[in-house]
Design a protein around this motif. Sequence first.
Motif, PDB file in Angstrom:
ATOM      1  N   ASP A 154       0.839  -1.196   0.000  1.00  0.00           N
ATOM      2  CA  ASP A 154       0.000   0.000   0.000  1.00  0.00           C
ATOM      3  C   ASP A 154       0.881   1.255   0.000  1.00  0.00           C
ATOM      4  N   PRO A 155       0.661   2.184  -0.926  1.00  0.00           N
ATOM      5  CA  PRO A 155       1.534   3.366  -1.027  1.00  0.00           C
ATOM      6  C   PRO A 155       1.488   4.252   0.216  1.00  0.00           C
ATOM      7  N   ILE A 156       0.352   4.354   0.870  1.00  0.00           N
ATOM      8  CA  ILE A 156       0.262   5.166   2.081  1.00  0.00           C
ATOM      9  C   ILE A 156       1.092   4.530   3.198  1.00  0.00           C
ATOM     10  N   GLN A 157       0.962   3.210   3.341  1.00  0.00           N
ATOM     11  CA  GLN A 157       1.752   2.518   4.348  1.00  0.00           C
ATOM     12  C   GLN A 157       3.246   2.605   4.042  1.00  0.00           C
ATOM     13  N   ALA A 197       8.884   7.327   6.124  1.00  0.00           N
ATOM     14  CA  ALA A 197       9.023   8.512   6.977  1.00  0.00           C
ATOM     15  C   ALA A 197       9.555   8.125   8.358  1.00  0.00           C
ATOM     16  N   LEU A 198       9.067   7.012   8.887  1.00  0.00           N
ATOM     17  CA  LEU A 198       9.549   6.532  10.190  1.00  0.00           C
ATOM     18  C   LEU A 198      11.026   6.161  10.123  1.00  0.00           C
TER      19      LEU A 198
END
Length: 211
Positions: free
Chosen positions: A110-113, A119-120
Motif C-alpha cells: 500500500d503506497p500510504i503505508q 518517513a519513520l
Amino acid sequence: MSRTILYARVSTADQTIAHQLTQARAAGFAIDDVVADEGVSGVSTRLADRPQGRRLFDLLRAGDVLVVRWVDRLGRNYQDVTDTIRDFMRRGVVIRTVINGMTFDGATADPIQQAVRDALIAFMAATAQAQAEATREAQKAGIAAAKAEGGKYLGRRPAFTRAQAAQVPDLAAQGLGDSAIARALNLNRQTVIRIRCDPAAAAAMLDRWGM
C-alpha cells in the motif's frame, strides 16, 4: 526456513552482547542466532565494513527477521542507516527493533503505508545520528576537561572485572574455548580473546580505572 537473527554492536561497557540478547528475549523475540561486533565505532564504520556486519549480509535471506536494539546499530549516519534498511527490505528481510517494537517490512504494498514506513525510517535514522553526534561531542568535551585539569583520559571503561580477567587463562588452560569461557564468565567472546592474548594490557586497563 526463516530465522530470527540478532545483530549487536557493542561499543560501551554497559552494552554487552549478553545484555542485548536478554533485552531481545524479554521483548518476546525467539533468537536463532547472534551476530555481534565489539569495539567498533558506530559513527565511523559502515555496517558492511564491520567484520561481523559483512557476515550478516551473507547470512540473511528472504523471510528472515533481523532484530536490532535500535536502528543506530545498522549504520554510522542517517544515509548509511536508511540505505542499509532499504537494502535488507529489498532482499525480503524484515527488520525489527527491541526499543519501541518497530517493524520495517519491504513487503508492504500500500503506497500510504509505504510512505509512513519510509518517513519513520528517515525520522529514526536522523534521530540516531543526532544522538550519536551529541555523544561524540560530550566525549570530546570530557577529554578536553580532563586535560585542562591536568588529568588523563582513561579511555573506555573495561567490560570485565579483575576476577573475570584472572579466570580467563585458568579456564583456557583447562581446555575451554573462547566461546565457552565467554558463556561461563558472561563476557563477550572478543573480550575473552583480548584478555587471553594480552593479559598485561587487560590488567593495565583495569589499573587505569582503579578496578
